[in-house]
Enzyme design. Structure first.
Site, mmCIF file in Angstrom:
data_model
loop_
_atom_site.group_PDB
_atom_site.id
_atom_site.type_symbol
_atom_site.label_atom_id
_atom_site.label_comp_id
_atom_site.label_asym_id
_atom_site.label_seq_id
_atom_site.Cartn_x
_atom_site.Cartn_y
_atom_site.Cartn_z
ATOM 1 C CE LYS A 13 -2.053 -1.197 3.874
ATOM 2 N NZ LYS A 13 -1.351 -2.457 4.182
ATOM 3 N NE ARG A 88 -4.196 -1.421 10.371
ATOM 4 C CZ ARG A 88 -3.193 -0.848 9.683
ATOM 5 N NH1 ARG A 88 -3.292 0.374 9.258
ATOM 6 N NH2 ARG A 88 -2.112 -1.537 9.431
ATOM 7 N NE ARG A 122 7.870 -2.677 6.023
ATOM 8 C CZ ARG A 122 6.557 -2.608 6.212
ATOM 9 N NH1 ARG A 122 5.799 -1.994 5.309
ATOM 10 N NH2 ARG A 122 6.012 -3.151 7.274
ATOM 11 N NE ARG A 155 6.524 -0.552 9.817
ATOM 12 C CZ ARG A 155 5.387 -0.542 9.143
ATOM 13 N NH1 ARG A 155 5.314 0.050 7.957
ATOM 14 N NH2 ARG A 155 4.304 -1.121 9.631
ATOM 15 N NE ARG A 166 2.352 -5.070 10.967
ATOM 16 C CZ ARG A 166 3.393 -4.983 10.132
ATOM 17 N NH1 ARG A 166 4.511 -5.609 10.396
ATOM 18 N NH2 ARG A 166 3.280 -4.280 9.041
HETATM 19 P P1 AP5 Z 1 4.874 -1.614 1.833
HETATM 20 O O1 AP5 Z 1 4.551 -0.745 0.677
HETATM 21 O O2 AP5 Z 1 5.643 -1.060 2.973
HETATM 22 O O3 AP5 Z 1 3.536 -2.373 2.341
HETATM 23 P P2 AP5 Z 1 2.297 -1.831 3.152
HETATM 24 O O4 AP5 Z 1 1.082 -2.447 2.564
HETATM 25 O O5 AP5 Z 1 2.348 -0.345 3.264
HETATM 26 O O6 AP5 Z 1 2.599 -2.546 4.541
HETATM 27 P P3 AP5 Z 1 2.613 -1.976 6.037
HETATM 28 O O7 AP5 Z 1 3.355 -2.983 6.859
HETATM 29 O O8 AP5 Z 1 3.092 -0.567 6.094
HETATM 30 O O9 AP5 Z 1 1.141 -2.043 6.389
HETATM 31 P P4 AP5 Z 1 0.520 -2.116 7.750
HETATM 32 O O10 AP5 Z 1 -0.879 -1.978 7.370
HETATM 33 O O11 AP5 Z 1 0.827 -3.280 8.585
HETATM 34 O O12 AP5 Z 1 1.264 -0.956 8.587
HETATM 35 P P5 AP5 Z 1 0.893 0.543 8.889
HETATM 36 O O13 AP5 Z 1 2.105 1.351 8.816
HETATM 37 O O14 AP5 Z 1 -0.301 0.959 8.134
HETATM 38 O O15 AP5 Z 1 5.664 -2.882 1.223
HETATM 39 C C1 AP5 Z 1 6.137 -3.931 2.058
HETATM 40 C C2 AP5 Z 1 7.473 -4.468 1.494
HETATM 41 O O16 AP5 Z 1 7.233 -5.091 0.233
HETATM 42 C C3 AP5 Z 1 8.540 -3.392 1.236
HETATM 43 O O17 AP5 Z 1 9.789 -3.923 1.540
HETATM 44 C C4 AP5 Z 1 8.423 -3.101 -0.281
HETATM 45 O O18 AP5 Z 1 9.661 -2.687 -0.839
HETATM 46 C C5 AP5 Z 1 7.990 -4.467 -0.800
HETATM 47 N N1 AP5 Z 1 7.086 -4.353 -1.941
HETATM 48 C C6 AP5 Z 1 6.019 -3.503 -2.037
HETATM 49 N N2 AP5 Z 1 5.373 -3.692 -3.204
HETATM 50 C C7 AP5 Z 1 6.054 -4.688 -3.844
HETATM 51 C C8 AP5 Z 1 5.860 -5.346 -5.098
HETATM 52 N N3 AP5 Z 1 4.847 -5.010 -5.915
HETATM 53 N N4 AP5 Z 1 6.719 -6.327 -5.449
HETATM 54 C C9 AP5 Z 1 7.749 -6.682 -4.621
HETATM 55 N N5 AP5 Z 1 7.984 -6.084 -3.422
HETATM 56 C C10 AP5 Z 1 7.130 -5.107 -3.038
HETATM 57 O O19 AP5 Z 1 0.443 0.425 10.437
HETATM 58 C C11 AP5 Z 1 1.374 0.150 11.444
HETATM 59 C C12 AP5 Z 1 0.684 0.087 12.785
HETATM 60 O O20 AP5 Z 1 0.109 1.368 13.108
HETATM 61 C C13 AP5 Z 1 -0.474 -0.892 12.908
HETATM 62 O O21 AP5 Z 1 -0.023 -2.218 13.165
HETATM 63 C C14 AP5 Z 1 -1.238 -0.296 14.097
HETATM 64 O O22 AP5 Z 1 -0.581 -0.554 15.310
HETATM 65 C C15 AP5 Z 1 -1.115 1.196 13.826
HETATM 66 N N6 AP5 Z 1 -2.223 1.676 12.977
HETATM 67 C C16 AP5 Z 1 -2.100 2.167 11.709
HETATM 68 N N7 AP5 Z 1 -3.313 2.496 11.218
HETATM 69 C C17 AP5 Z 1 -4.209 2.192 12.197
HETATM 70 C C18 AP5 Z 1 -5.619 2.281 12.267
HETATM 71 N N8 AP5 Z 1 -6.356 2.729 11.232
HETATM 72 N N9 AP5 Z 1 -6.213 1.884 13.413
HETATM 73 C C19 AP5 Z 1 -5.503 1.444 14.458
HETATM 74 N N10 AP5 Z 1 -4.162 1.307 14.443
HETATM 75 C C20 AP5 Z 1 -3.519 1.677 13.319
HETATM 76 MG MG MG Z 2 2.655 1.031 4.860
#
Ligand code: AP5
Ligand code: MG
Length: 209
Positions: A13, A88, A122, A155, A166
């Site tokens: 994402k 979420r 990552r 991270r 997660r």
């Molecule tokens: P990346 O683009 O980083 O993936 P992502 O979908 O953004 O994954 P996240 O881990 O950031 O999502 P998340 O939902 O767990 O975390 P968030 O920060 O939102 O890509 C991942 C890897 O794959 C990278 O290494 C990239 O290079 C590689 N890659 C990407 N695309 C690729 C492709 N097409 N081909 C090959 N490789 C690829 O949330 C973190 C925490 O914050 C949560 O756990 C929670 O504690 C809190 N939080 C956030 N939002 C909320 C909410 N709405 N409510 C409550 N708590 C929340």
């Molecule tokens: Mg992300």
């Protein structure tokens, strides 16, 4: 264009939002990034949520909703945005419904095995937030950011126990949102398994250029 990026952790994402932000000239609002900025800045909110993020649990809805409400009131978000990682939970989706009318919900679809490989490999730049992967998208020089030269970090929630939690939290709390938005005819599914430029190209097909 008012978009939500939905999908499991590690689906790409943030990576695709970075491309879409430039292309469509709309802000990329990642709740995970906002929380991590608070943690890095040692703000009261950062102190409150640090352990929650480290475990991979969800921050309580009221805190998250208020943070998003404030961000969406900023001038740059008036004509459009990409909400990445929000909502979420059903309660967050109901709250968002009261704030804005969405154009589309993009659902990133990816197998669990690939998700785990993406999250474990990552690395991110602690200054700019730029996302890398040890094998899929490595930096030009091993271990450092291409632009700033900062050492890349892993991270906290990309450790195996937190990844596992997660994925469970996603299945239990966030997966039901796909159906929630399908009944409102907002969902477009995107195969997140090809390379980022290919995933972005399918996004352009569903959103228009
Ligand atoms: P990346 O683009 O980083 O993936 P992502 O979908 O953004 O994954 P996240 O881990 O950031 O999502 P998340 O939902 O767990 O975390 P968030 O920060 O939102 O890509 C991942 C890897 O794959 C990278 O290494 C990239 O290079 C590689 N890659 C990407 N695309 C690729 C492709 N097409 N081909 C090959 N490789 C690829 O949330 C973190 C925490 O914050 C949560 O756990 C929670 O504690 C809190 N939080 C956030 N939002 C909320 C909410 N709405 N409510 C409550 N708590 C929340
Ligand atoms: Mg992300």
């Amino acid at each position: 264009m008012k978009l939500v990026f939905l999908g499991p952790p590690g689906a790409g994402k943030g990576t695709i939002a970075a491309l879409a932000r430039e292309h469509y000239r709309i802000p990329h609002i990642s709740t995970g990034e906002l929380f991590r900025a608070h943690i890095k800045g040692h703000t009261p909110l950062g102190l409150e949520v640090e352990a929650i993020l480290g475990r991979g649990d969800l921050v309580p809805d009221d805190i998250t909703v208020e943070m998003v409400r404030t961000r969406l009131c900023e001038a740059d978000a008036r004509s459009g945005f990409i909400l990445d990682g929000f909502p979420r939970t059903i309660a967050q989706a109901d709250a968002l419904d009261q704030m804005v009318r969405l154009d589309k919900v993009v659902n990133f679809v990816l197998d669990e095995e690939v998700i785990i490989a993406r999250l474990s490999g990552r690395r991110v730049c602690p200054v700019t937030g730029k996302i890398y992967h040890l094998t899929n998208n490595p930096p030009k020089i091993d271990g450092v950011d291409d632009e700033t030269g900062e050492p890349l970090i892993q991270r906290d929630d990309d450790r195996p126990e937190a990844i596992h939690n997660r994925l469970e939290v996603y299945q239990r709390q966030t997966f039901p949102l796909i159906e929630y938005y399908r009944t409102r005819s907002l969902v477009v599914d995107i195969d997140a398994s090809p390379t980022p430029p290919e995933v972005f190209a399918s996004l352009e097909v569903v959103l228009g250029r």
